[in-house]
Design a protein around this motif. Structure first.
Motif, short mmCIF file in Angstrom:
data_model
loop_
_atom_site.label_atom_id
_atom_site.label_comp_id
_atom_site.label_asym_id
_atom_site.label_seq_id
_atom_site.Cartn_x
_atom_site.Cartn_y
_atom_site.Cartn_z
N ASP A 1 3.56 -7.91 12.81
CA ASP A 1 3.98 -8.76 14.39
C ASP A 1 2.70 -8.23 15.10
O ASP A 1 2.85 -6.83 15.63
CB ASP A 1 5.01 -8.91 15.10
N SER A 2 0.99 -8.63 15.50
CA SER A 2 0.68 -8.00 16.28
C SER A 2 0.88 -7.78 17.79
O SER A 2 0.04 -6.90 18.34
CB SER A 2 -0.85 -7.91 15.89
N ALA A 3 1.77 -8.24 18.12
CA ALA A 3 1.95 -8.47 19.76
C ALA A 3 2.44 -6.93 19.97
O ALA A 3 3.31 -6.48 19.27
CB ALA A 3 3.26 -9.26 19.16
N PRO A 4 2.71 -6.64 21.20
CA PRO A 4 2.77 -5.25 21.31
C PRO A 4 4.34 -4.90 21.46
O PRO A 4 4.73 -6.09 22.29
CB PRO A 4 2.39 -4.69 22.97
N PRO A 5 5.22 -3.82 21.16
CA PRO A 5 4.11 -3.22 20.57
C PRO A 5 4.49 -3.43 18.57
O PRO A 5 5.65 -3.97 18.02
CB PRO A 5 5.69 -1.76 20.20
N SER A 6 2.81 -3.20 17.94
CA SER A 6 2.35 -3.84 16.91
C SER A 6 3.76 -3.48 15.27
O SER A 6 3.77 -1.55 16.12
CB SER A 6 1.47 -3.18 16.36
N SER A 7 3.96 -4.05 14.71
CA SER A 7 4.78 -4.20 13.86
C SER A 7 4.28 -3.99 12.79
O SER A 7 4.50 -4.91 12.08
CB SER A 7 6.21 -4.64 14.20
N ILE A 8 4.58 -3.22 11.50
CA ILE A 8 4.76 -3.34 9.98
C ILE A 8 6.26 -4.15 9.46
O ILE A 8 7.42 -3.04 10.06
CB ILE A 8 4.40 -2.75 9.02
N VAL A 9 6.61 -5.12 8.79
CA VAL A 9 8.30 -5.14 8.60
C VAL A 9 8.08 -5.55 7.08
O VAL A 9 7.42 -5.93 6.22
CB VAL A 9 8.07 -6.53 8.87
N PHE A 10 9.26 -4.65 6.69
CA PHE A 10 9.34 -4.93 5.23
C PHE A 10 10.75 -5.98 5.20
O PHE A 10 11.68 -4.99 5.58
CB PHE A 10 9.47 -3.69 4.88
N PHE A 11 10.91 -6.72 4.46
CA PHE A 11 11.94 -7.06 3.81
C PHE A 11 12.97 -6.93 3.16
O PHE A 11 12.84 -6.34 1.72
CB PHE A 11 12.10 -8.66 3.89
N VAL A 12 14.31 -6.28 2.93
CA VAL A 12 14.97 -5.77 2.12
C VAL A 12 15.95 -6.71 1.99
O VAL A 12 16.66 -7.12 2.64
CB VAL A 12 15.52 -4.66 1.97
N GLN A 13 17.28 -6.09 0.65
CA GLN A 13 18.60 -7.16 0.74
C GLN A 13 19.27 -6.95 1.20
O GLN A 13 19.63 -5.59 2.32
CB GLN A 13 19.01 -6.84 -1.19
N ALA A 14 19.63 -7.36 2.55
CA ALA A 14 21.23 -7.32 3.47
C ALA A 14 21.70 -6.15 3.10
O ALA A 14 22.64 -6.25 2.47
CB ALA A 14 21.00 -8.54 3.89
N GLY A 15 22.01 -4.97 3.97
CA GLY A 15 23.17 -4.13 3.64
C GLY A 15 21.95 -2.47 2.94
O GLY A 15 23.25 -1.62 2.64
N LEU B 1 9.71 -12.75 -1.96
CA LEU B 1 10.45 -12.06 -0.17
C LEU B 1 10.86 -10.35 -0.04
O LEU B 1 9.73 -9.49 0.93
CB LEU B 1 10.90 -13.36 0.26
N LEU B 2 11.48 -10.12 -0.97
CA LEU B 2 12.04 -8.72 -0.62
C LEU B 2 11.02 -7.37 -0.98
O LEU B 2 10.56 -7.56 -2.50
CB LEU B 2 13.94 -8.73 -0.98
N THR B 3 12.02 -6.83 -0.43
CA THR B 3 10.40 -5.42 -0.83
C THR B 3 11.42 -4.03 -1.31
O THR B 3 12.86 -4.35 -1.28
CB THR B 3 10.34 -4.53 0.75
N ASP B 4 11.62 -4.26 -2.76
CA ASP B 4 12.22 -2.94 -3.46
C ASP B 4 12.85 -2.07 -1.97
O ASP B 4 11.37 -0.78 -2.09
CB ASP B 4 11.10 -2.34 -4.61
N ASP B 5 14.09 -1.73 -2.42
CA ASP B 5 13.79 -0.78 -1.18
C ASP B 5 14.46 0.57 -1.22
O ASP B 5 13.86 1.48 -0.83
CB ASP B 5 15.82 -1.25 -0.76
N GLY B 6 14.32 0.70 -3.12
CA GLY B 6 14.68 2.65 -3.42
C GLY B 6 12.88 3.26 -3.40
O GLY B 6 13.02 4.59 -2.58
N ALA B 7 11.88 1.94 -3.66
CA ALA B 7 10.01 2.42 -3.17
C ALA B 7 9.85 2.51 -1.54
O ALA B 7 9.43 3.38 -1.25
CB ALA B 7 9.53 1.60 -3.89
N LEU B 8 10.39 1.90 -1.45
CA LEU B 8 10.25 2.00 0.51
C LEU B 8 11.09 3.29 1.09
O LEU B 8 10.44 3.92 1.55
CB LEU B 8 10.74 0.61 1.13
N LEU B 9 12.51 3.13 0.85
CA LEU B 9 12.50 4.30 1.28
C LEU B 9 12.32 5.63 0.53
O LEU B 9 11.62 6.77 1.53
CB LEU B 9 14.25 4.38 0.74
N ALA B 10 11.65 6.15 -0.87
CA ALA B 10 10.44 7.01 -1.28
C ALA B 10 9.05 7.13 -0.31
O ALA B 10 9.07 8.16 0.30
CB ALA B 10 10.07 7.08 -2.45
#
Length: 86
Positions: free
Chosen positions: A4-18, A62-71
């Motif tokens: 999302d390039s609108a201030p404040p800019s964000s990179i968004v990762f989608f993970v499974q809820a919870g 659509l979902l990012t691997d949550d373990g890889a993201l945490l690492a």
């Protein structure tokens, strides 16, 4: 992964809820935040302005691997990782 390039800019990762429930609290620096609402871009949108896909969803993935993201977050934010280990 979307941006999302609108201030404040964000990179968004989608993970499974919870899956982030067991993660450490986000650092006060505002580097990490949890979003429940994001302006989902159309699949074709790949450039700013506004929200767009940095890595567009493919074949229903659509979902990012949550373990890889945490690492990865632990690698780039070592103080956050240390707090999680305590």
């Amino acid at each position: 992964m979307a941006v999302d390039s609108a201030p404040p800019s964000s990179i968004v990762f989608f993970v499974q809820a919870g899956v982030t429930d067991g993660w450490p609290a986000a650092p006060a620096s505002g580097v990490i935040s949890l979003l429940a609402d994001f302006p989902m871009p159309s699949v074709e949108r790949a450039t700013p302005p506004g929200a767009y896909w940095l890595v567009p969803p493919r074949r229903g993935v659509l979902l990012t691997d949550d373990g890889a993201l945490l690492a990865a977050l632990s690698d780039v934010i070592p103080d956050w990782a240390k707090a999680a280990a305590q």
